[in-house]
Enzyme design. Structure first.
Site, short mmCIF file in Angstrom:
data_model
loop_
_atom_site.label_atom_id
_atom_site.label_comp_id
_atom_site.label_asym_id
_atom_site.label_seq_id
_atom_site.Cartn_x
_atom_site.Cartn_y
_atom_site.Cartn_z
N LYS A 14 -10.30 -33.70 -0.05
CA LYS A 14 -10.00 -35.10 0.26
C LYS A 14 -10.68 -35.51 1.56
CE LYS A 14 -6.20 -38.23 1.27
NZ LYS A 14 -4.76 -38.45 1.39
N GLU B 62 -11.71 -23.85 5.09
CA GLU B 62 -11.87 -22.92 3.98
C GLU B 62 -12.88 -23.45 2.95
OE1 GLU B 62 -9.03 -24.05 5.25
OE2 GLU B 62 -7.44 -22.54 5.16
N GLY C 245 -2.93 -35.42 -0.89
CA GLY C 245 -3.61 -34.20 -1.37
C GLY C 245 -2.83 -33.49 -2.46
N ARG C 246 -1.53 -33.31 -2.25
CA ARG C 246 -0.74 -32.56 -3.25
C ARG C 246 -0.35 -33.42 -4.44
NH1 ARG C 246 1.44 -32.91 1.68
NH2 ARG C 246 3.33 -34.15 2.00
N GLU D 167 5.63 -28.58 1.27
CA GLU D 167 4.79 -29.36 2.18
C GLU D 167 5.32 -30.80 2.27
OE1 GLU D 167 0.34 -30.37 1.72
OE2 GLU D 167 0.25 -28.57 2.95
N HIS E 295 11.54 -8.21 -14.59
CA HIS E 295 11.32 -6.80 -14.26
C HIS E 295 10.92 -6.64 -12.80
CE1 HIS E 295 11.71 -5.56 -18.47
NE2 HIS E 295 11.24 -6.77 -18.69
N LYS F 202 -4.09 -24.71 12.53
CA LYS F 202 -5.52 -25.03 12.40
C LYS F 202 -6.16 -25.11 13.79
CE LYS F 202 -5.42 -27.86 8.18
NZ LYS F 202 -5.55 -29.20 7.64
O1 F6P Z 1 -2.68 -27.68 3.95
C1 F6P Z 1 -2.96 -28.90 4.51
C2 F6P Z 1 -3.78 -29.77 3.61
O2 F6P Z 1 -4.11 -30.92 4.30
C3 F6P Z 1 -3.09 -30.13 2.29
O3 F6P Z 1 -2.19 -31.16 2.41
C4 F6P Z 1 -4.25 -30.44 1.44
O4 F6P Z 1 -3.91 -30.47 0.11
C5 F6P Z 1 -5.18 -29.32 1.82
O5 F6P Z 1 -4.98 -29.15 3.20
C6 F6P Z 1 -6.63 -29.53 1.50
O6 F6P Z 1 -7.14 -30.66 2.15
P1 F6P Z 1 -8.51 -31.30 1.71
O7 F6P Z 1 -8.38 -31.76 0.32
O8 F6P Z 1 -8.75 -32.41 2.68
O9 F6P Z 1 -9.58 -30.23 1.82
#
Ligand code: F6P
Length: 541
Positions: free
Chosen positions: A198, A204, A255-256, A341, A372, A510
């Site tokens: 987003k 990552e 995002g979620r 979250e 199990h 972060k």
């Molecule tokens: O974990 C924090 C967060 O901002 C989430 O809310 C989001 O889904 C995720 O990181 C990934 O963010 P982005 O889509 O901006 O890479």
């Protein structure tokens, strides 16, 4: 608009008193024995989801008080604000409009831009699926959190609708062990990378995208523009990264809550445009139910109210989700982000501390595997953990199997369903000491007193559960199921008076990571606590 917080409502105090006088000693076995109608009264059909709430430790008085609480906290107005696009994400001044992503064309103010983005995304998905023209055999989706969990969960759940010969892979972790094994099996000419973020700033995702690009170039790949696309609200950053084909969306998609947007591109590639639209339609049907059904027959509302009853009055701190369908095995991970979250907050919308528990821990595993592993603790442990069983009536194994194999698998499905029913029954029924004493346990030690063995073999029972049933796991029913959970999270957040749509709690880690990263090279430990400094030195040695 300002809404009353749950603990400011008279219904909250009444619930506390009712819990002390009746709720704490409520026994499911007695409730069923005294009320032949309990299942009928506490079960309901919502769009695509049948729910049995009867095995919960709740009675009509508690539910009436919870409904009073919901009304007193303005749940209906809060819900209207959500659907109307009011800036309910107060701390970021944003609307929260995932529901607009699944509204039929022409039904709301966002329709034109939503439909245009959807059409473009689906046309591209269909182009990729036309492998004779696209030449693509592998799609690697790079994203994390909401830009990974939803699409990964849905693609897995809808495997029997997916196009054979087109493989979808998901890479999320900054740990190179996530992407490394995948790169061994890919060919640049037949691979499409989808970089999903987003913000297009997530460490990552950018790290994995850079690794993918390096691999692509080092493996003789040409035409990055054809093999890398992005789904993001930050099209400028994607362009700076070198991605020219970008599918955009809006900051009012959390995002979620974003799998319904272009973040759902891998879903559309896997199952095709029609099934993606069916997923949206299923979610929309649940939106309509949530928006219009009276609170007392509104499934997201009822589930959310039971969550409040358990978290704030019974004091249960976690909830286990057990989908009895292997396709839904990523659902617990998806729900962890959705729920924890969203509602893992300790201040209300105005920034005042809350005086009550908020998000429970949500965890789980597909049945029967969980049985199990940790079900021992659910049955006999010291904590009471409400369990949510999800069963699917009819299986779909795909058309590739011969009839005798399908017959075997159908028999396995009966076993799966019997296990699901047995677990909720066992949790509720338990086993009394006297019963256990009267049994011969073949594996019990002959040297131990029968009474002691019987105590080990007794079950307290009265352990609550909810069972959700889908007729079939289809794009439409899955869409409805996910939307049900989204709205349930909204209901609890609304009553707790918190902002379910920000996530400031992820920021600190972060920021500290950015400061520690160069120290791994330099070894500079100045200003660090001795544990972090010691670990840094150990990792560098
Ligand atoms: O974990 C924090 C967060 O901002 C989430 O809310 C989001 O889904 C995720 O990181 C990934 O963010 P982005 O889509 O901006 O890479």
């Amino acid at each position: 608009m300002h809404y009353k917080r749950c603990d400011a409502s008279a219904a909250w105090s009444a619930l506390g008193e009712y819990y002390q006088s009746q709720g704490a000693s409520f026994d499911l076995r007695t409730a069923f024995a005294q009320d032949a109608q309990r299942f009928e009264d506490w079960s309901m059909q919502a769009p695509a989801v049948f729910a049995d709430l009867s095995k919960n430790r709740i009675d009509k008085t508690a539910m009436e008080l919870l409904l009073l609480l919901a009304r007193d906290c303005g749940l209906e107005s809060q819900r209207s604000e959500l659907f109307a696009g009011a800036p309910v994400n107060l701390t970021e001044g944003r609307a929260v409009l995932h529901t607009a992503l699944r509204s039929p064309p022409g039904t709301d103010a966002w329709s034109d831009e939503v439909q245009a983005a959807l059409d473009t995304m689906l046309a591209f998905a269909e182009h990729v699926r036309d492998q004779a023209k696209s030449g693509i055999c592998d799609v690697v989706h790079i994203g994390i959190g909401g830009s990974d969990l939803g699409p990964a969960m849905v693609v897995q759940a809808l495997q029997s609708f997916a196009k054979p010969g087109l493989k979808l892979h998901f890479v999320s972790n900054v740990d190179g062990h996530d992407i490394a094994p995948l790169l061994r099996d890919l060919a640049p000419a037949t691979t499409l990378f989808v970089v999903a973020s987003k913000t297009f700033t997530t460490q990552e995702t950018l790290a994995n995208a850079l690794a993918a690009k390096a691999w692509f170039q080092a493996s003789g790949g040409s035409d990055i523009a054809r093999h890398f696309v992005a789904t993001t609200t930050n099209t400028t950053a994607a362009a700076q990264f070198g991605i020219t084909r970008t599918f955009g969306f809006w900051d009012w998609v959390g995002g979620r809550y974003s799998l319904w947007s272009v973040i759902g591109l891998p879903i559309a590639i896997a199952v095709g445009a029609d099934h993606f639209r069916a997923l949206l339609a299923g979610a929309h049907a649940m939106d309509q139910h949530f928006a219009h059904a009276p609170l007392e027959r509104n499934l997201p509302v009822l589930l959310g109210l039971i969550d409040i009853w358990y978290r704030n009055f019974h004091g249960f701190t976690s909830r286990s989700v057990a989908p009895y369908h292997q396709g839904l095995r990523r659902l617990p991970a998806y729900l962890q982000q959705l729920e924890m979250e969203s509602n893992g907050k300790s201040v209300d919308r105005d920034g005042n501390p809350v005086a009550y528990g908020t998000s429970p821990v949500v965890w789980g595993e597909a049945g029967t595997n969980g049985q199990h592993a940790y079900f021992q603790m659910l049955h006999q442990g010291t904590d009471v953990i409400p369990v949510e069983f999800i069963a699917v009536q009819k299986p779909h194994y795909g058309g590739h199997l011969k009839p005798p194999v399908v017959e075997r698998l159908k028999d396995q499905h009966r076993k799966l369903l019997a296990n699901c029913l047995a677990q909720s029954q066992a949790l509720m029924q338990g086993k009394r000491f006297e019963e256990a004493l009267g049994e011969q346990a073949p594996t019990a030690s002959p040297t131990m007193a029968p009474e002691a063995i019987a105590r080990h073999r007794s079950f307290p029972g009265n352990r609550p559960s909810t069972t959700l049933v889908l007729d079939e796991l289809t794009p439409a029913s899955l869409g409805a199921l996910i939307a049900l959970y989204e709205h349930r999270v909204f209901v609890t957040g609304a009553l707790w008076g918190i902002n379910s749509f920000d996530q400031w709690g992820v920021e600190l880690g972060k920021a500290l990571c950015s400061s520690l990263l160069p120290r791994l090279d330099t070894g500079d430990a100045s200003g660090l606590d001795s544990s972090t400094a010691g670990l840094l030195a150990h990792l560098r040695s």
